[in-house]
Design an enzyme around this catalytic site. Structure first.
Site, PDB file in Angstrom:
ATOM      1  N   ASP A 195      43.065  32.802  31.962  1.00 37.56           N
ATOM      2  CA  ASP A 195      42.138  33.305  32.508  1.00 37.56           C
ATOM      3  C   ASP A 195      40.291  33.413  31.753  1.00 37.56           C
ATOM      4  OD1 ASP A 195      40.515  35.685  33.789  1.00 37.56           O
ATOM      5  OD2 ASP A 195      42.183  36.574  34.506  1.00 37.56           O
ATOM      6  N   HIS A 225      36.632  38.894  33.927  1.00 37.95           N
ATOM      7  CA  HIS A 225      37.555  39.038  34.973  1.00 37.95           C
ATOM      8  C   HIS A 225      38.669  38.637  34.251  1.00 37.95           C
ATOM      9  CE1 HIS A 225      40.819  36.677  37.056  1.00 37.95           C
ATOM     10  NE2 HIS A 225      39.937  37.263  38.563  1.00 37.95           N
ATOM     11  N   SER A 233      44.096  39.456  41.785  1.00 42.32           N
ATOM     12  CA  SER A 233      43.782  38.983  40.138  1.00 42.32           C
ATOM     13  C   SER A 233      44.192  39.891  39.671  1.00 42.32           C
ATOM     14  CB  SER A 233      41.866  38.805  39.663  1.00 42.32           C
ATOM     15  OG  SER A 233      41.821  37.390  40.357  1.00 42.32           O
TER      16      SER A 233
END
Ligand SMILES: *[C@@H]1O[C@H](CO)[C@@H](O)[C@H](O)[C@H]1NC(C)=O
Ligand SMILES: *[C@@H]1O[C@H](CO)[C@@H](O)[C@H](O)[C@H]1NC(C)=O
Ligand SMILES: *[C@@H]1O[C@H](CO)[C@@H](O)[C@H](O)[C@H]1NC(C)=O
Ligand SMILES: *[C@@H]1O[C@H](CO)[C@@H](O)[C@H](O)[C@H]1NC(C)=O
Ligand SMILES: *[C@@H]1O[C@H](CO)[C@@H](O)[C@H](O)[C@H]1NC(C)=O
Ligand SMILES: *[C@@H]1O[C@H](CO)[C@@H](O)[C@H](O)[C@H]1NC(C)=O
Ligand SMILES: *[C@@H]1O[C@H](CO)[C@@H](O)[C@H](O)[C@H]1NC(C)=O
Ligand SMILES: *[C@@H]1O[C@H](CO)[C@@H](O)[C@H](O)[C@H]1NC(C)=O
Ligand SMILES: *[C@@H]1O[C@H](CO)[C@@H](O)[C@H](O)[C@H]1NC(C)=O
Length: 761
Positions: A144, A217, A539
């Site tokens: 990620d 994220h 996600s």
């Protein structure tokens, strides 16, 4: 409340774009990054490692234009080979070297969080599934944007020592060193050579040249999969509660491959390197919330890396993409990947509205981030500027609206420009707004309530008032889950003969940890900092399933990745909390398995599925043979040359069934499946079919029995379209679905698979 004047990254994006363009234009001539697949058995004797062989090969290439090749990575687990920056002349030479199998140019991947349009609405508390205690010592590798190690979600209180089998480490880099790792975050590395070769210069952005997260994220996905419990987590007063990862006792290893280019991107070379390292380090589960364009599987880094992981027994969970609701929008659709769609949860964010002296009481949607109680403020409905429609730009006269709330029949930024105190918007698009869009005190109400508000204001003449209480969290909203409108839909373009997505997991308005140093939530013209963010995307659903896979692994150490996926799929929920088939948020109608796969994941039931549809590595190779992949393609993808295609077969032992219609007169399709008993003792199961509309389904034998744990039984299922000799009118059949369920006789297990029809690509 903490404020920041830092540029939020949304503004920085345009700067990144400029940097990108400026630097990439300076990359010289025909040099490009390539991924080179090699046959290690062709390695000449003097070399002791394949890395030495590749380095020697590169240095022996002649460089007509004077620029030597640049080696980026040597890959050991995901494939035998390397990546390097080469000119066309270099590439031509490499293609003639004995042992060269294939060369692909580097490609770019994107993360799978939605940006526009966004949601406001349903949310489920992270960690609602009561599985505490499970996940112990399972290691989840997250590929990620990096991680914020100081986040409370990565505290290691009560974690036992790191398992001795772990071979990973914490890399030292910008704002990151080995003391950032602990018993929860046990590894952190970053991979950026591929992006740098494309002209991306990390020092020209604010991103960190280290595993530290610049976006949020990766911190969000990691804490979703395996974050430690954090009491009193909330997002500006909404969704308050204990935030817990799905597998709170599992370990996290971060492999940073996504960087702050104009759109947060990653290079295939870097993703391969991250996955290679994760396999080397010894992860048990991988979570990838990003995707590359769906090409043939041997040209897709995630498909290649996931195949290598499969061979090592590592479970790979990937996001299905945010390109829905169109058909064939699935990414990461390889059959050896578990492909996750996004669903809503039963939580909503609201504001309570009272008009006048209790004349009308309503609830609307709002995620305005202040604890604001507005009491009997005038509410305005009109337009000072008669040449404009109400709430159009420059329609409101600041003198008319100062200190007032404005009622608009749609969402409008005119309340901000005109200096009004706030707004009430009547619109049916409220559920598509994301929290960060609530930068002013406003509430969205549905158009029916909007009519009531309008009538109230008109009747109250010049004395209409409103009171509003913000920061209300509503639980138990119905129906939930729904398929998120953005969630990518099946079939999968590269292999339509396997139903994708596999399963749905929470992916809308998910609260999880965030980076604390960059403004995220706008409020008027400033940005608020937060340790948590509520965001949406496949996600977010992907790490939920990675966490569940960790729990299942902790309970069933001997299960293959296919068995884990099968257990999740055959026990998934197909009904929502209003007892209907899971609804597609896009159109409000019942969804189909092309939208939600086998249904919404149910971790407690997945722990005890009764039977599983298992798949061996050779079965996937036979499937690739069935897709007519060449021997070379299969070799590049699977890393083995020890196979024949004598058993070529598109009928993989998958826990779902898809009938691809292709304007032919084929009226009947046969599926052969093998079930494995994973419960203790002997058992007998009886089949029960709910046939899709217009189709006939026959299962033979209709009853199967198992002598004991791990015994197997085979059955055939024939799906016939009962239209005789007429060509199939495809449109009548698209998305028709039913189920095959095996009911345990005198037992509790039900093993359900969807059956669905779709048109050919
Ligand atoms: C790591 O960084 C922290 C500050 O971020 C510092 O206190 C610590 O001494 C560093 N440790 C090592 C081993 O360099
Ligand atoms: C990257 O940017 C920094 C700061 O602008 C500059 O000093 C450095 O030379 C750049 N590096 C490359 C490889 O272009
Ligand atoms: C205006 O509304 C307020 C609150 O509803 C009420 O107390 C007041 O009497 C009203 N005034 C007039 C003139 O109607
Ligand atoms: C009214 O709208 C016109 C046309 O856009 C604009 O030129 C004018 O400035 C507006 N008047 C006010 C008071 O905003
Ligand atoms: C593979 O090739 C065979 C022979 O040409 C053809 O009949 C079959 O339809 C092809 N399969 C796929 C999946 O394209
Ligand atoms: C090749 O595959 C066969 C059949 O699966 C197996 O028996 C044999 O051991 C394999 N050979 C090698 C070198 O892996
Ligand atoms: C399934 O069908 C195949 C081919 O028709 C047949 O050979 C096999 O015996 C059948 N298996 C069962 C369990 O009925
Ligand atoms: C399907 O069958 C119909 C009726 O027998 C025939 O007219 C048509 O050509 C057939 N289509 C194909 C693709 O074979
Ligand atoms: C559908 O039929 C066309 C034409 O015969 C063929 O090229 C294509 O591969 C078929 N698609 C599938 C999914 O079978």
């Amino acid at each position: 409340m903490t404020m920041t004047n830092f540029l939020p990254f949304k503004f920085l994006l345009s700067l990144f774009l400029l940097v990108w363009t400026a630097t990439s234009s300076s990359v010289s001539g025909d040099r490009k990054t390539y991924i080179i697949h090699m046959d290690k058995s062709a390695m000449p004797v003097p070399f002791s490692t394949h890395h030495d062989w590749y380095m020697s090969t590169l240095s022996s290439l002649s460089s007509p234009n004077g620029v030597a090749p640049t080696h980026l990575y040597t890959y050991t687990h995901v494939m035998d080979g390397f990546s390097a920056v080469l000119s066309q002349a270099h590439l031509d030479q490499i293609r003639n070297i004995p042992g060269h199998l294939a060369a692909y140019p580097d490609t770019i991947g994107h993360l799978h969080t939605t940006h526009t349009p966004k949601f406001l609405g349903l949310k489920k508390r992270v960690g609602i599934w009561p599985t505490a205690g499970f996940g112990n010592d399972i290691i989840i590798g997250v590929i990620d944007t990096g991680i914020w190690p100081e986040s409370e979600s990565f505290k290691d209180d009560n974690m036992p020592p790191v398992p001795p089998r772990w071979r990973g480490m914490c890399e030292v880099g910008t704002a990151f060193n080995t003391s950032n790792c602990n018993r929860k975050l046990i590894g952190a590395r970053s991979f950026s050579k591929g992006l740098k070769q494309r002209g991306f210069n990390i020092s020209k952005t604010d991103d960190y040249d280290s595993p530290r997260d610049f976006f949020g994220h990766g911190t969000h996905t990691s804490s979703t999969a395996a974050g430690s419990p954090v009491q009193h987590a909330d997002y500006f007063g909404y969704a308050e509660g204990t935030a817990t990862g799905i597998a709170p006792m599992a370990r996290i290893a971060m492999y940073k491959v996504l960087f702050a280019t104009d759109d947060f991107e990653s290079a295939a070379t870097d993703v391969l390197a991250g996955m290679d390292q994760a396999i080397e380090d010894g992860v048990d589960v991988m979570s990838l919330s990003l995707g590359f364009p769906e090409t043939v599987f041997d040209g897709n880094p995630i498909a290649i890396g996931a195949f290598a992981a499969l061979k090592k027994g590592i479970f790979v969970s990937c996001s299905a993409g945010n390109s829905g609701p169109d058909a064939y929008s699935i990414l990461n659709g390889a059959p050896w990947i578990t492909t996750i769609g996004a669903g809503t949860v039963d939580r909503d964010y609201a504001a309570h509205i009272t008009l006048g002296d209790n004349e009308l009481i309503l609830t609307g949607r709002s995620v305005y981030p202040e604890n604001l109680f507005v009491s009997e403020v005038p509410i305005y409905f009109g337009h000072g500027n008669q040449s404009k429609e109400q709430c159009d730009p420059f329609s409101l006269d600041p003198k008319d609206v100062a200190g007032k709330y404005v009622f608009c029949t749609r969402q409008s930024s005119e309340i901000f420009r005109s200096g009004a105190a706030g707004g009430i918007f009547s619109s049916d698009t409220g559920q598509f707004l994301e929290p960060t869009e609530f930068n002013m005190p406003f509430v969205i109400i549905n158009p029916t309530d909007g009519e009531l508000v309008k009538n109230y204001i008109i009747n109250a003449k010049n004395n209409a008032t409103v009171s509003i209480k913000f920061q209300i969290t509503v639980l138990g909203t119905k129906p939930a889950p729904q398929v998120a409108y953005f969630s990518s839909r099946g079939p999968a373009g590269q292999s339509p003969y396997i139903l994708k997505p596999d399963i749905l997991a929470p992916g809308v308005d998910i609260l999880a940890s965030w980076i604390p140093n960059r403004g995220w939530q706008p409020i008027r013209d400033q940005y608020l900092l937060s340790d948590y963010a509520i965001i949406s995307g496949t996600s977010m659903s992907c790490p939920h399933v990675a966490g569940i896979a960790a729990l299942l692994k902790a309970v069933h150490l001997d299960w293959s990745s296919a068995a884990i996926r099968s257990a999740m799929m055959t026990t998934a929920n197909i009904y929502d909390n209003a007892n209907g088939i899971i609804v597609d948020m896009d159109n409000g109608a019942a969804g189909t398995p092309l939208d939600f796969g086998a249904g919404h994941v149910n971790p407690n039931k997945a722990m005890d599925p009764g039977l599983v549809y298992d798949i061996e590595v050779e079965d996937y190779i036979n499937y690739l043979c069935g897709l007519n992949y060449t021997s070379n393609q299969i070799r590049v993808l699977t890393g083995t040359s020890n196979f024949t295609c004598e058993q070529a077969n598109l009928d993989l032992n998958y826990p779902s069934f898809i009938v691809i219609l292709n304007n032919t007169n084929t009226t009947s399709i046969n599926f052969k499946r093998v079930l494995t008993n994973v419960a203790d003792g002997s058992s007998v199961y009886r089949s029960m079919v709910t046939a899709p509309n217009g189709m006939e389904v026959v299962v033979q034998p209709a009853t199967i029995s198992f002598a004991g744990k791990y015994s197997k039984a085979e059955f055939n299922m024939t799906v016939s379209i009962s239209l005789g000799t007429n060509a199939i009118p495809q449109d009548d059949y698209i998305g028709n679905f039913g189920f095959l369920s095996w009911y345990e006789v005198n037992g509790k297990h039900i093993v359900r698979s969807p059956i669905v029809s779709a048109f050919a690509p």
